[in-house]
Design an enzyme around this catalytic site. Sequence first.
Site, PDB file in Angstrom:
ATOM      1  CG  PHE A   1      -5.279  -1.960   6.033  1.00 47.71           C
ATOM      2  CD1 PHE A   1      -4.741  -3.112   5.729  1.00 47.71           C
ATOM      3  CD2 PHE A   1      -5.881  -1.457   7.123  1.00 47.71           C
ATOM      4  CE1 PHE A   1      -6.235  -3.836   5.122  1.00 47.71           C
ATOM      5  CE2 PHE A   1      -7.020  -2.597   7.211  1.00 47.71           C
ATOM      6  CZ  PHE A   1      -6.989  -3.469   6.075  1.00 47.71           C
ATOM      7  CB  CYS A   2      -2.211  -1.283   0.822  1.00 47.07           C
ATOM      8  SG  CYS A   2      -0.704  -1.647   0.659  1.00 47.07           S
ATOM      9  CG  PHE A   3      -1.424  -7.995   0.199  1.00 50.43           C
ATOM     10  CD1 PHE A   3      -2.281  -8.546   0.551  1.00 50.43           C
ATOM     11  CD2 PHE A   3      -0.522  -8.664   0.370  1.00 50.43           C
ATOM     12  CE1 PHE A   3      -1.829  -9.832   1.003  1.00 50.43           C
ATOM     13  CE2 PHE A   3      -0.428 -10.153   0.189  1.00 50.43           C
ATOM     14  CZ  PHE A   3      -1.283 -10.773   0.024  1.00 50.43           C
TER      15      PHE A   3
END
Length: 378
Positions: A100-102
């Site tokens: 995941f990222c933001f």
Amino acid sequence: MTKKDSSRLDSSAFEKLFLEDRPLVDTRAPTEFQRGSFPSAVNVPLMTDDEREQVGICYKEQGERAAVALGHELVSGNVKEKRIAAWIHQVKRHENAALFCFRGGLRSQTVQAWLAASGYKVPVVNGGYKALRSYLLASLEECLSELNLTVVGGRTGVAKTALLNQAYETYRLPVVDLEGLAHHRGSAFGKRAESQPTQINFENRIAIELLKLRASGYQQVMMEDESRLIGRCALPLTLQDKLRGAPLVMLEASLEDRVHHSWENYILSNYREQITLCNSDEVAFTAFADSLRLSLGNIRKRLGGERYQELSKVLEAALLAHQQGDPEPHKQWIEVLLRDYYDPMYDYQLKSKQRNVVFRGSFSEVVEFVATAIKRAE
């Protein structure tokens, strides 16, 4: 029927993800990770803080296409190969890992594509950190509305946390140790050798604990009576309200027992933690002594100048004796603080808040009462 996209995890998978402590690879920059993430997440960023800042400036000045091009330029060649190796290392350790990222966008998808090119298929969390965080905050509210609390209170040093541990170990009662999650022993002297979690991480930990208890079918949960702050960690507002309105079981103990318990936890245990952290008795004692002085200084105004000066002298004498091998003299200033400072303050707060006290008793009596009450409720 539409075939589910196995390359992405949508919100329907979030509860299972947290219940199973599924390994997560946080591809955000280190500063983002440090502000807050999830207990099962490890930070293996696509870009460093400096690289991310450069890309952000480029995005503002030249637009998305130029920013993406700069990102690929910064993370290329040997830099790219080293980062791919780091992601592969995590994926090999945890075959069910997710990325995941933001917002589940370009950064995590880039990592996913590079891993796929290396032969590793790893799903991305839809919505990324923002979606997971929103899910936990909503779950926290839902769980608190559905679960009933039994709150254990009592004066400083009566061993409330030890009672929660005993209730879990002996009766397997559903317990949330808020001080454990905050990594702080409560009160002005509760700071531990290692730092506390960020506010975001603290809230996430509480939400996950409650999710697990609800998923296990519990309707009644034990917690310790806490004020708004545990060290620097603030209890969520809904939890504060829930604690204040819950039935309160009062744990009672003699002043002598409370002094001894406080001495074991705030003196002996804290010093052992410092030794483990510092790997040097001399450095550890300096850090330990400075922490006690700072804690006393933090309540100087409430103690009053004269009483603060007197206690400071007793503390310094105790530290000198402790350094020479005798920690017993610490009990002198601990007793004065409990009797003349903490007790009057606690009694006033209990009376002014008009709490619903349903039982009072000793350690064994309270454990038995709570065990019976919770089992009856279940």
